[in-house]
Design an enzyme around this catalytic site. Structure first.
Site, PDB file in Angstrom:
ATOM      1  N   SER A 129       0.970  -1.158   0.011  1.00 21.30           N
ATOM      2  CA  SER A 129      -0.086   0.022  -0.083  1.00 21.30           C
ATOM      3  C   SER A 129       0.884   1.333  -0.079  1.00 21.30           C
ATOM      4  O   SER A 129       0.273   2.264  -0.244  1.00 21.30           O
ATOM      5  CB  SER A 129      -0.937   0.261   1.163  1.00 21.30           C
ATOM      6  OG  SER A 129      -2.191  -0.810   1.018  1.00 21.30           O
ATOM      7  N   TYR A 146      -2.426  -2.504 -10.614  1.00 23.77           N
ATOM      8  CA  TYR A 146      -2.491  -2.302  -9.309  1.00 23.77           C
ATOM      9  C   TYR A 146      -1.575  -3.246  -8.630  1.00 23.77           C
ATOM     10  O   TYR A 146      -0.674  -2.880  -7.568  1.00 23.77           O
ATOM     11  CB  TYR A 146      -3.911  -2.218  -8.778  1.00 23.77           C
ATOM     12  CG  TYR A 146      -4.149  -2.403  -7.259  1.00 23.77           C
ATOM     13  CD1 TYR A 146      -4.061  -1.459  -6.566  1.00 23.77           C
ATOM     14  CD2 TYR A 146      -4.275  -3.611  -6.767  1.00 23.77           C
ATOM     15  CE1 TYR A 146      -4.335  -1.198  -5.227  1.00 23.77           C
ATOM     16  CE2 TYR A 146      -4.503  -3.912  -5.355  1.00 23.77           C
ATOM     17  CZ  TYR A 146      -4.435  -2.542  -4.521  1.00 23.77           C
ATOM     18  OH  TYR A 146      -4.402  -2.713  -3.048  1.00 23.77           O
ATOM     19  N   LYS A 205       0.535   3.453  -2.983  1.00 26.84           N
ATOM     20  CA  LYS A 205      -0.502   4.182  -3.328  1.00 26.84           C
ATOM     21  C   LYS A 205      -0.210   5.781  -3.278  1.00 26.84           C
ATOM     22  O   LYS A 205      -1.083   6.462  -3.857  1.00 26.84           O
ATOM     23  CB  LYS A 205      -1.971   3.539  -2.329  1.00 26.84           C
ATOM     24  CG  LYS A 205      -2.240   2.390  -2.575  1.00 26.84           C
ATOM     25  CD  LYS A 205      -3.236   1.929  -1.481  1.00 26.84           C
ATOM     26  CE  LYS A 205      -3.755   0.452  -1.536  1.00 26.84           C
ATOM     27  NZ  LYS A 205      -4.491   0.110  -0.407  1.00 26.84           N
ATOM     28  N   VAL A 260       1.032  -3.845   3.815  1.00 27.90           N
ATOM     29  CA  VAL A 260       0.980  -5.179   4.487  1.00 27.90           C
ATOM     30  C   VAL A 260       2.267  -5.881   4.393  1.00 27.90           C
ATOM     31  O   VAL A 260       2.214  -7.165   5.207  1.00 27.90           O
ATOM     32  CB  VAL A 260      -0.133  -6.142   3.959  1.00 27.90           C
ATOM     33  CG1 VAL A 260      -1.656  -5.709   4.348  1.00 27.90           C
ATOM     34  CG2 VAL A 260       0.045  -6.195   2.464  1.00 27.90           C
ATOM     35  N   TYR A 274      -4.428   3.412   7.628  1.00 28.81           N
ATOM     36  CA  TYR A 274      -5.702   2.864   7.444  1.00 28.81           C
ATOM     37  C   TYR A 274      -6.644   3.379   8.501  1.00 28.81           C
ATOM     38  O   TYR A 274      -6.515   4.496   9.047  1.00 28.81           O
ATOM     39  CB  TYR A 274      -5.763   1.450   7.511  1.00 28.81           C
ATOM     40  CG  TYR A 274      -4.535   0.447   6.632  1.00 28.81           C
ATOM     41  CD1 TYR A 274      -4.595   0.918   5.469  1.00 28.81           C
ATOM     42  CD2 TYR A 274      -3.373  -0.192   7.312  1.00 28.81           C
ATOM     43  CE1 TYR A 274      -3.790   0.127   4.472  1.00 28.81           C
ATOM     44  CE2 TYR A 274      -2.437  -0.892   6.400  1.00 28.81           C
ATOM     45  CZ  TYR A 274      -2.669  -0.418   5.134  1.00 28.81           C
ATOM     46  OH  TYR A 274      -1.821  -1.114   3.987  1.00 28.81           O
TER      47      TYR A 274
END
Ligand code: GLN
Length: 314
Positions: free
Chosen positions: A68, A198, A71, A268, A250
């Protein structure tokens, strides 16, 4: 400043060993099978300042995938490709309070656009906005962006992790089809192609040194601290850093903002990219995760550093 740097150098190994104890409260991610091989007791950190000095402590030799953390950068690339107005027709600016891969709000809240670009649904929408004639070209442009920011042209996709995620990404696939149903992805979008971009950017192999090098550019408002070249427009860095504060950890972002008070983004794989604005870029790896998907020891280490050195922005 100079004093702080030498103090950091002296104290970092001890602080890191304190935080390492937190690894027993976490678990390595297994939902992407290939991630399960990561060392559960591992913890490493790299800190880079704007003058080109670097400190490493702990297990900095661990390589891991961006997950992540990527991102934040695909968001900035999509902003550079499309501008602010277009990007924010497809993705919102608010935290969800839900898990990073939740589908809940896509159905609950009209018009069904992802709440923000750092949850999976939002990042998939962002991947669809990266310019390029083919998924290969799009993924290639993302990789090149990372080459520029890390200064390391050997950075590449870990094929095993990429294939492992591609095989098991039932939830992300569902999210992406839901986005198509909600017209966040256009009628003529090939969902598998968007997912491919992605999965590839999530699977780029990296290390703490790379994260610190990229983070210090964000700490320097998008300019390369060595050359002064503006690699990312200031405005887009400002947007990215704001999302890192509100959504980067998150649904534990509020807690982290209170305890550490610095922009950060976790993945993660156990990586965390963090920065002290105007001063440092930080890369952390600690594969054991808490229930929110953040590195237990990594979070502990960043919080204790921030407390010890007064880094909170607030
Ligand atoms: N590739 C991961 C996924 O889509 C990224 C999630 C994460 O790091 N939280 O599930």
């Amino acid at each position: 400043m100079h004093n702080e740097w030498s103090q950091l150098k002296n104290e970092l190994p001890e602080l890191l060993e304190q935080s390492r104890k937190e690894t027993i409260h976490g678990q390595v991610a297994e939902y992407i099978p290939e991630l399960a091989h990561a060392p559960a007791q591992g913890l490493g950190i790299t800190i880079a300042d704007r003058q080109g000095n670097v400190i490493h402590a702990g297990d900095c030799s661990i390589s891991f995938t961006l997950q992540s953390i990527s991102k934040v950068f695909t968001l900035m690339l999509a902003l550079m490709d499309n501008g602010e107005e277009t990007v924010f027709t497809k993705v919102g600016k608010e935290p969800t309070g839900d898990d990073f891969n939740s589908m809940l709000k896509l159905e609950l809240v009209e018009p069904g656009i992802p709440f923000n670009p750092l949850i999976n649904a939002g990042a998939i929408a962002v991947s669809s906005m990266i310019k390029g004639k083919s998924p290969q070209e799009k993924a290639g442009r993302v990789l090149e962006f990372f080459h520029t920011l890390t200064g390391d042209a050997s950075l590449t996709v870990n094929e095993k992790v990429y294939l492992s995620e591609k095989r098991t990404a039932h939830r992300n696939r569902s999210l992406a089809y839901f986005l198509k149903e909600n017209q966040v992805l256009d009628e003529d979008t090939d969902v598998e192609e968007v997912l491919d971009v992605y999965f590839r950017h999530c699977s780029i192999e990296t290390n703490c040194g790379h994260l610190a090098a990229m983070a210090v550019i964000l700490a320097n408002q998008g300019a390369d601290p060595a050359t002064g070249v503006q690699l990312i427009p200031k405005r887009y860095v400002q947007i990215a850093k704001t999302f890192m504060i509100s959504c980067g950890m998150y649904n534990a972002s509020g807690e982290f903002a209170i305890q550490a008070g610095i922009p950060a983004k976790s993945g993660v794989s156990g990586g965390i990219l963090a920065l002290v604005p105007g001063r440092y870029g930080i890369g952390v790896i600690g594969p054991a995760l808490n229930s929110k998907g953040n590195s237990t020891a990594g979070v502990h280490l960043l919080e204790s550093l921030s407390r010890s050195y007064g880094w909170s922005m607030f």
